[in-house]
Write a protein that holds these residues in place. Structure first.
Motif, mmCIF file in Angstrom:
data_model
loop_
_atom_site.group_PDB
_atom_site.id
_atom_site.type_symbol
_atom_site.label_atom_id
_atom_site.label_comp_id
_atom_site.label_asym_id
_atom_site.label_seq_id
_atom_site.Cartn_x
_atom_site.Cartn_y
_atom_site.Cartn_z
ATOM 1 N N SER A 1 0.823 -1.216 0.000
ATOM 2 C CA SER A 1 0.000 0.000 0.000
ATOM 3 C C SER A 1 0.854 1.262 0.000
ATOM 4 C CB SER A 1 -0.910 0.026 1.234
ATOM 5 O OG SER A 1 -1.812 -1.050 1.196
ATOM 6 N N CYS A 2 0.372 2.256 -0.714
ATOM 7 C CA CYS A 2 1.039 3.567 -0.761
ATOM 8 C C CYS A 2 0.780 4.310 0.541
ATOM 9 C CB CYS A 2 0.513 4.362 -1.953
ATOM 10 S SG CYS A 2 1.142 6.056 -2.018
ATOM 11 N N SER A 3 1.821 4.821 1.160
ATOM 12 C CA SER A 3 1.685 5.517 2.442
ATOM 13 C C SER A 3 1.073 6.911 2.278
ATOM 14 C CB SER A 3 3.055 5.639 3.116
ATOM 15 O OG SER A 3 3.964 6.347 2.270
ATOM 16 N N VAL A 4 1.019 7.405 1.053
ATOM 17 C CA VAL A 4 0.465 8.746 0.806
ATOM 18 C C VAL A 4 -1.032 8.682 0.521
ATOM 19 C CG1 VAL A 4 0.587 10.806 -0.653
ATOM 20 C CG2 VAL A 4 2.680 9.571 -0.070
ATOM 21 N N CYS A 5 -1.428 7.859 -0.472
ATOM 22 C CA CYS A 5 -2.847 7.825 -0.888
ATOM 23 C C CYS A 5 -3.529 6.502 -0.563
ATOM 24 C CB CYS A 5 -2.970 8.122 -2.370
ATOM 25 S SG CYS A 5 -2.266 6.840 -3.456
ATOM 26 N N LEU A 6 -2.775 5.552 0.030
ATOM 27 C CA LEU A 6 -3.296 4.253 0.465
ATOM 28 C C LEU A 6 -3.708 3.329 -0.680
ATOM 29 C CD1 LEU A 6 -5.411 5.387 3.536
ATOM 30 C CD2 LEU A 6 -2.992 4.792 3.430
ATOM 31 N N ARG A 7 -3.391 3.678 -1.914
ATOM 32 C CA ARG A 7 -3.694 2.796 -3.033
ATOM 33 C C ARG A 7 -2.872 1.510 -2.893
ATOM 34 N NH1 ARG A 7 -3.213 4.371 -9.478
ATOM 35 N NH2 ARG A 7 -4.005 2.400 -10.286
ATOM 36 N N ALA A 8 -3.484 0.366 -3.187
ATOM 37 C CA ALA A 8 -2.831 -0.928 -2.961
ATOM 38 C C ALA A 8 -2.372 -1.570 -4.268
ATOM 39 C CB ALA A 8 -3.777 -1.866 -2.222
ATOM 40 N N PHE A 9 -1.281 -2.324 -4.173
ATOM 41 C CA PHE A 9 -0.689 -2.977 -5.338
ATOM 42 C C PHE A 9 -0.313 -4.425 -5.003
ATOM 43 C CE2 PHE A 9 -0.047 1.524 -5.664
ATOM 44 C CZ PHE A 9 -0.331 1.803 -6.991
ATOM 45 N N ALA A 10 -0.336 -5.253 -6.032
ATOM 46 C CA ALA A 10 0.003 -6.666 -5.842
ATOM 47 C C ALA A 10 1.511 -6.868 -5.663
ATOM 48 C CB ALA A 10 -0.503 -7.484 -7.026
ATOM 49 N N TYR A 11 2.289 -5.997 -6.295
ATOM 50 C CA TYR A 11 3.748 -6.192 -6.286
ATOM 51 C C TYR A 11 4.466 -4.923 -5.820
ATOM 52 C CZ TYR A 11 2.233 -10.071 -9.184
ATOM 53 O OH TYR A 11 1.585 -11.183 -9.656
ATOM 54 N N GLY A 12 5.558 -5.130 -5.126
ATOM 55 C CA GLY A 12 6.354 -4.006 -4.627
ATOM 56 C C GLY A 12 6.897 -3.140 -5.740
ATOM 57 N N SER A 13 7.216 -3.760 -6.881
ATOM 58 C CA SER A 13 7.748 -2.994 -8.010
ATOM 59 C C SER A 13 6.708 -2.008 -8.545
ATOM 60 C CB SER A 13 8.194 -3.945 -9.128
ATOM 61 O OG SER A 13 7.112 -4.763 -9.551
ATOM 62 N N ASP A 14 5.429 -2.439 -8.562
ATOM 63 C CA ASP A 14 4.357 -1.533 -9.008
ATOM 64 C C ASP A 14 4.189 -0.377 -8.034
ATOM 65 O OD1 ASP A 14 3.877 -3.139 -11.189
ATOM 66 O OD2 ASP A 14 2.242 -4.248 -10.246
ATOM 67 N N LEU A 15 4.299 -0.661 -6.744
ATOM 68 C CA LEU A 15 4.206 0.390 -5.735
ATOM 69 C C LEU A 15 5.344 1.389 -5.910
ATOM 70 C CD1 LEU A 15 3.126 1.724 -3.185
ATOM 71 C CD2 LEU A 15 4.431 0.053 -1.843
ATOM 72 N N ALA A 16 6.561 0.891 -6.167
ATOM 73 C CA ALA A 16 7.722 1.773 -6.329
ATOM 74 C C ALA A 16 7.512 2.736 -7.497
ATOM 75 C CB ALA A 16 8.978 0.936 -6.556
ATOM 76 N N VAL A 17 6.951 2.221 -8.598
ATOM 77 C CA VAL A 17 6.659 3.078 -9.757
ATOM 78 C C VAL A 17 5.566 4.086 -9.409
ATOM 79 C CG1 VAL A 17 5.737 3.109 -12.104
ATOM 80 C CG2 VAL A 17 7.420 1.375 -11.460
ATOM 81 N N HIS A 18 4.514 3.630 -8.717
ATOM 82 C CA HIS A 18 3.419 4.517 -8.332
ATOM 83 C C HIS A 18 3.885 5.670 -7.460
ATOM 84 C CE1 HIS A 18 -0.327 5.962 -6.549
ATOM 85 N NE2 HIS A 18 0.241 5.764 -5.371
ATOM 86 N N LYS A 19 4.808 5.403 -6.543
ATOM 87 C CA LYS A 19 5.281 6.437 -5.617
ATOM 88 C C LYS A 19 5.863 7.636 -6.352
ATOM 89 C CE LYS A 19 6.134 3.828 -1.370
ATOM 90 N NZ LYS A 19 7.157 3.314 -0.425
ATOM 91 N N ARG A 20 6.312 7.395 -7.586
ATOM 92 C CA ARG A 20 6.872 8.507 -8.365
ATOM 93 C C ARG A 20 5.823 9.559 -8.712
ATOM 94 N NH1 ARG A 20 10.109 4.222 -12.136
ATOM 95 N NH2 ARG A 20 11.727 3.688 -10.624
ATOM 96 N N THR A 21 4.527 9.174 -8.691
ATOM 97 C CA THR A 21 3.479 10.172 -8.939
ATOM 98 C C THR A 21 3.412 11.180 -7.798
ATOM 99 O OG1 THR A 21 1.727 8.861 -7.868
ATOM 100 C CG2 THR A 21 2.103 8.489 -10.226
#
Length: 304
Positions: free
Chosen positions: A11-31
Motif C-alpha cells: 500500500s502507498c503511504s500517501v494515498c493508500l492505493r494498494a498494489f500486488a507487487y512491490g515494483s508496481d508500488l515503487a513506480v506509483h510512488k513517483r506520482t
C-alpha cells in the motif's frame, strides 16, 4: 497467484492505493515524489517508467503501428487502440460500486471515486491547497508562476502549461474531440465533457460546508463560498471597487471604458449590456426580427 486471488499487500503511504507487487508500488510512488528517472535523448522530456519513454519515442519517429479496423485511425500503441475502439462500441467496462456509473477507462473510474471519498492527496507547496487530481494541482500551480512560456500563435494569449495552450487553441479551430455519449454534444476538453455529463446524471459532487448547497464542479463551489465569506478577490484598477467574480469585474469595467458592444437591430442604439438591449428591444414590439448585432470595438462607443 496474486492475479487470481486479487491480493494486494503493498500500500502507498500517501494515498493508500494498494498494489500486488512491490515494483508496481515503487513506480506509483513517483506520482507523489515527481521522480522521473528515464529521459528522452531527443527532447530531454523525462518519464517515471521506461515503457512510457519507449512510447514517447514514437512521437519523434512518427511510428503508429496499430490501426482501428473501423475508421483506420492509427495509434502508437495497442492500449490506445483498445481505448479508441470503445468510441465505436460504446463499451464502458469499469463501473462505480457506489453509484454504478460506468467508464471506458479505469483511470476515469479511479478519478470518479474521489468524488465519493472526498480524497485530495495532491497539495500545492505554495498555498497548501489540496486537490483530488495531479492534473488539477499542476494547473493550479500555474496561478503562482509568473512565467507563461506557451503562447497562442493566433491571439497571443500566454499559458503556463502546454496542455492549457492546446485546449485554448481549439477555441480558434473549433475542434471538439470529446463528445457526450448521451446527447453527442462535443467539447474542446475532457473536463468540459465531465461537467456536462453531470447534467444527465444529476451528479453534484461538490458540497458547501456552510449551507449544504451542491454544485457540479469545484469552481462554482468556490464562487458560491464567497457569499458566506464575503471575499471579493477581483478589484477594479480605476476605482478599486471589488467583486466576487471576474465576470462581474469585466462587466463593471464598461462603466469606465464607455464600451457599448450591443446594438439594437431597429434603431441602432447601443448598449453596454445584452440584458439591457433585450429590454429595450421589447419597446419596438415585433419589429425586432433580426438577430442582435454585436459591434466591433471600433464602433462600440457610438450611439444614435
Amino acid at each position: 497467484m496474486k492475479t487470481h486471488t486479487g491480493e494486494k499487500p503493498h500500500s502507498c503511504s500517501v494515498c493508500l492505493r494498494a498494489f500486488a507487487y512491490g515494483s508496481d508500488l515503487a513506480v506509483h510512488k513517483r506520482t507523489h515524489t515527481g521522480e522521473k528517472p528515464y529521459g528522452c535523448p531527443r527532447c530531454e522530456k523525462r518519464f517515471p517508467r521506461k515503457c512510457t519513454l519507449d512510447l514517447h519515442m514514437r512521437t519523434h519517429t512518427g511510428e503508429r503501428p496499430y490501426s482501428c479496423s473501423v475508421c483506420q485511425k492509427p495509434f502508437a500503441n495497442k492500449c490506445y487502440l483498445r481505448i479508441h475502439t470503445r468510441t465505436h462500441t460504446g463499451e464502458r467496462p469499469y463501473s462505480c460500486s457506489v453509484c454504478e456509473r460506468a467508464f471506458a477507462l479505469k483511470s476515469h473510474l479511479f478519478q470518479h471515486m474521489k468524488t465519493h471519498t472526498g480524497e485530495k492527496p495532491y497539495s500545492c507547496p505554495v498555498c497548501r491547497r489540496a486537490f483530488a487530481f495531479s492534473g488539477a494541482l499542476r494547473r493550479h500551480e500555474g496561478t503562482h508562476a509568473r512565467v507563461k512560456p506557451f503562447s497562442c500563435s493566433v491571439c497571443g494569449k500566454s499559458f503556463t502549461l502546454r496542455c492549457a495552450l492546446r485546449a485554448h487553441a481549439r477555441q480558434h479551430t473549433g475542434e471538439r474531440p470529446y463528445s457526450c455519449s448521451t446527447c453527442q454534444k462535443g467539447f474542446a476538453d475532457r473536463s468540459g465533457l465531465r461537467q456536462h455529463e453531470r447534467t444527465h446524471t444529476g451528479e453534484r459532487p461538490h458540497s458547501c460546508s456552510v449551507c449544504q448547497g451542491a454544485f457540479v464542479n469545484g469552481t462554482v463551489l468556490r464562487q458560491h463560498m464567497r457569499i458566506h465569506t464575503g471575499e471579493r478577490p477581483y478589484s477594479c484598477p480605476e476605482c478599486q471597487k471589488t467583486f466576487a467574480r471576474k465576470a462581474y469585474l469585466r462587466s463593471h469595467m464598461k462603466t469606465h471604458t464607455g464600451e457599448k458592444p450591443y446594438s439594437c437591430s431597429v434603431c441602432r442604439r447601443t448598449f453596454a449590456y445584452k440584458s439591457v438591449l433585450t429590454k429595450h428591444e421589447a419597446t419596438h414590439g415585433d419589429r425586432t426580427r433580426r438577430p442582435t448585432e454585436r459591434l466591433s470595438p471600433d464602433h462600440s462607443h457610438r450611439t444614435l
